[in-house]
Write an enzyme that holds these catalytic residues in place. Sequence first.
Site, mmCIF file in Angstrom:
data_model
loop_
_atom_site.group_PDB
_atom_site.id
_atom_site.type_symbol
_atom_site.label_atom_id
_atom_site.label_comp_id
_atom_site.label_asym_id
_atom_site.label_seq_id
_atom_site.Cartn_x
_atom_site.Cartn_y
_atom_site.Cartn_z
ATOM 1 N N CYS A 9 17.754 15.305 12.028
ATOM 2 C CA CYS A 9 18.107 16.482 11.228
ATOM 3 C C CYS A 9 17.092 17.615 11.368
ATOM 4 O O CYS A 9 17.454 18.782 11.279
ATOM 5 C CB CYS A 9 18.309 16.116 9.759
ATOM 6 S SG CYS A 9 16.868 15.411 8.938
ATOM 7 N N HIS B 72 16.110 15.570 3.976
ATOM 8 C CA HIS B 72 17.034 16.229 4.893
ATOM 9 C C HIS B 72 16.596 17.671 5.144
ATOM 10 O O HIS B 72 16.037 18.326 4.265
ATOM 11 C CB HIS B 72 18.440 16.206 4.276
ATOM 12 C CG HIS B 72 19.509 16.730 5.175
ATOM 13 N ND1 HIS B 72 19.662 16.343 6.486
ATOM 14 C CD2 HIS B 72 20.504 17.639 4.945
ATOM 15 C CE1 HIS B 72 20.689 16.982 7.022
ATOM 16 N NE2 HIS B 72 21.205 17.768 6.109
#
Length: 334
Positions: free
Chosen positions: A91, A167
């Site tokens: 990510c 994230h």
Amino acid sequence: MAEAGNWCLIESDPGVFTELISGMGVRGVQVEEIWSLDESTMEQLKPILGLIFLFKWQGASGSEPNVSSTGEPEGSTDHIFFANQVIQNACATQAILSILLNRDDLDLGQELRNFKEFTGDFPPDMKGLAISNSDLIRSVHNSFARSDPFVNEIQDPRASKDEDLFHFIAYLPIHGALYELDGLSRGPVNLGACTDDNWVTKANEAIMRRMEKYGASELHFSLMALTKDRIELYQEQMEEVDGMLLSLPDDATEERRRLDEDRNLLAHKLQLEKEKRARWHRENQLRKHNFVPMIYELLKKLAERKELDPLITTAKEKATTRATEKAKKKAENQ
């Protein structure tokens, strides 16, 4: 999520991200960590090309893709490079790519430019698969793999139900609108119209709204900015000052003094930036180095000299004391 080979966890660090971007062939940019959202901090980082935000993932945010700040559906987003995340641990790199591949004013290098053109008409899931199968992107990403058994705390969403999950997402202006690009969303999220002058302020407002959804005790956030390469920027500014100095008439004493001061300040900033870049490179070398053999030999020597057992006993006592103090503080706060 698809694997397409193993993708390592990489540390959330501006030095790591800057060398990762350079390794993919992109020139003229770097990444800087942002410690404050105040205007003076942002002013020092200009020009800001995009923002990368790290936060604790709590599942789908509920944001609908391609919806404006007024809640009205927007038009086509074919002009936006948006890829679904289909790879675990990727990510951070995907957030970086979300900025790089949506800017028309960057020197991407031949390989990444070819990748952008090749995948331009792909749907988001196929773009994600293309990233996972890119030898260039995967090899550069994995070049930051630690060669020892210790891993950092940043975990990819959905990687484990027993650990905190973190994230990365990206914010940047595209064709007069501010977009949030999150590989775990169904598509780009339009946060409303913006200009080159106010998009960072609007992005900061969106980031603050996200942070406010967490409790006051949650401190696990990180914000980084993709900016123009500061070494190149300061060198360009020094060349401009030099040109102005050469054009001054002999009697412009006060103006020459002011320009000399400006040049000296730029030279100082340039030196600091070069030192920082050298430090980043050294830190990245240490990140990649395998220290396990050295640690093994050290422990072996300590054991031979009968010094290891006392150290282990002391470490256990300290750990027990810390655990007791932590439990006591927790009980007092309840």
